[in-house]
Write an enzyme that holds these catalytic residues in place. Structure first.
Site, short mmCIF file in Angstrom:
data_model
loop_
_atom_site.label_atom_id
_atom_site.label_comp_id
_atom_site.label_asym_id
_atom_site.label_seq_id
_atom_site.Cartn_x
_atom_site.Cartn_y
_atom_site.Cartn_z
N ASP A 6 29.50 -63.34 5.72
CA ASP A 6 29.06 -62.40 4.70
C ASP A 6 30.27 -62.06 3.83
O ASP A 6 31.19 -61.36 4.28
CB ASP A 6 28.49 -61.15 5.38
CG ASP A 6 27.91 -60.15 4.39
OD1 ASP A 6 27.99 -60.40 3.18
OD2 ASP A 6 27.38 -59.12 4.84
N ASP A 23 26.16 -64.78 -1.48
CA ASP A 23 27.34 -64.33 -0.74
C ASP A 23 27.18 -64.41 0.77
O ASP A 23 27.95 -63.78 1.50
CB ASP A 23 27.72 -62.90 -1.15
CG ASP A 23 26.61 -61.89 -0.87
OD1 ASP A 23 25.49 -62.31 -0.51
OD2 ASP A 23 26.87 -60.68 -1.02
N GLU A 24 26.23 -65.20 1.27
CA GLU A 24 26.02 -65.31 2.70
C GLU A 24 25.78 -66.77 3.09
O GLU A 24 25.06 -67.50 2.39
CB GLU A 24 24.84 -64.45 3.16
CG GLU A 24 25.07 -62.96 2.94
CD GLU A 24 23.91 -62.12 3.46
OE1 GLU A 24 22.80 -62.66 3.58
OE2 GLU A 24 24.11 -60.93 3.72
#
Length: 400
Positions: free
Chosen positions: A10, A105-106
């Site tokens: 993350d 973003d993961e």
């Protein structure tokens, strides 16, 4: 082999961190990313320096300025963030098997061999963090979590921010997450938390000890059983969902809220949705329009049609629905609009039509023309060819 099968990464305050990486003058300073370039918008992301002052996602620009007078605002540039996402993904994939890019973003990574135990996974994460900082930028940091399945790895990745590393497994579950509220877990909404409370499940420990068959009843779906089994550490894989439709919606900027301007924005949304429909090789058998006027309930209607991927067919349906909506929206400004192409199926599964005539899985003349426009727009830039007059309304996901 150790107990861990999934690594979840993350990125920390990703959008703000990218902006800080690109502009050294704002490194170490409070930064907020806004969806609109004016004082009426809100923050869609914030750096950790801004979060320390209470600025969060959803904080209005005036409130953020009040909380943190020294804050720097930057308009969102999603395409820039996507490019950084791909650079990070390429690095991660060098070190282990990148299973999924879960969002901008993961990332989800499969673990095997020596990195399935705690020490091996920790060493892997340390290498990845160093590589991202060296090759993409020192401002780009991430928190990592490992677990026997994707759910526990994701929860672990949220436990220590920023730049953390945590694990969830047989040695520390469920006590390690006992302090969390039910709706802190990914996939449990407030409504689902309410259902669990009504069933007597009021804390994480009770949820982890729940009979998975009872969870299926509470969720009213097999997903409840899958969720609880995942919490209990079983290696439950992600299920690929079947696409239900293609749509776009837009909260309108002030200059586009009059019905005449909003109608042109709807045409632009249709072009985008229909292009994605064709890119996936699909056809849609329904068109839905929803309009949200200020001071009145949302107006929504749908039209069924023969399965198609022809942009002009969807434009004709859109025009017909706007005419139906006119008595309801006349004299009012619209807060938001949306279009949806539903009842989708694969083009190759469409039967032929002797009257047109086309064979099974073949495109009509209009669909071939639409596909040709896609090709030209992809090569020379979006908007090179338009299907009549429209009004582009780029926002958070189109900038950069």
């Amino acid at each position: 082999m150790g107990p861990f099968r999934t690594l979840y990464i993350d990125m920390n305050s990703f959008f703000a961190s990218v902006e800080q990486q690109l502009d050294p003058a704002i490194r170490g300073r409070p930064v907020a990313i806004t969806a609109m370039e004016n004082e009426k918008g809100c923050c869609v992301a914030a750096s950790y320096e801004a979060k320390a002052y209470g600025v969060r996602t959803g904080t209005s620009v005036p409130e953020a300025r009040r909380l943190c007078p020294e804050i720097t605002f930057r308009a969102s540039r999603h395409r820039v963030y996507v490019r950084h996402n791909l650079r990070v993904a390429a690095i991660l994939d060098r070190y282990a098997e990148l299973e999924r890019i879960r969002s901008v973003d993961e990332f989800q990574i499969a673990l095997s061999g020596d990195v399935t135990d705690l020490d091996g996974a920790r060493a892997l994460v340390t290498e990845m963090k160093h590589a991202v900082a060296t090759e993409v930028g020192e401002c780009l940091r991430f928190s990592a979590g490992i677990g026997p399945n994707h759910l526990l790895a994701k929860i672990a990745g949220k436990l220590e921010k920023p730049n953390g590393f945590q694990h969830l497994g047989p040695d520390n579950m469920p006590d390690r997450i006992a302090h969390l509220a039910l709706d802190d877990l990914p996939g449990i909404s407030r409504a689902m938390a309410g259902r669990l409370h009504a069933a007597g499940i009021r804390d994480i420990l009770s949820l982890c000890r729940l009979d998975p068959r009872h969870a299926r009843v509470i969720w009213r779906s097999v997903e409840g059983e899958r969720f609880v089994r995942s919490l209990q550490g079983e290696p439950i894989p992600l299920v690929t969902t079947q696409r239900g439709g293609f749509g776009n919606s837009k909260v309108l900027a002030p200059q586009y809220r009059a019905p005449a301007e909003a109608y042109l924005v709807s045409r632009w949304l249709i072009e985008k949705a229909a292009s994605r429909l064709r890119r996936d090789g699909r056809v849609a058998a329904s068109f839905n329009l929803h309009l949200s006027p200020y001071g009145r309930k949302t107006w929504a209607r749908a039209i069924r049609c023969a399965p198609t991927q022809d942009t002009l067919e969807f434009m004709r349906m859109n025009r017909a629905l706007w005419r139906q909506a006119w008595p309801y929206i006349r004299g009012r400004h619209l807060a938001a609009i949306g279009v949806h192409l539903g009842n989708v199926d694969m083009l190759e599964a469409r039967t032929g039509d002797l009257l047109m005539p086309i064979g099974p899985g073949e495109q009509t003349a209009g669909e071939r023309a639409s596909a040709a426009a896609d090709f030209i727009n992809q090569r020379f830039g979006q908007g090179t060819i338009r299907f009549g007059v429209n009004q582009p309304h780029p926002g958070f996901f189109e900038r950069g």
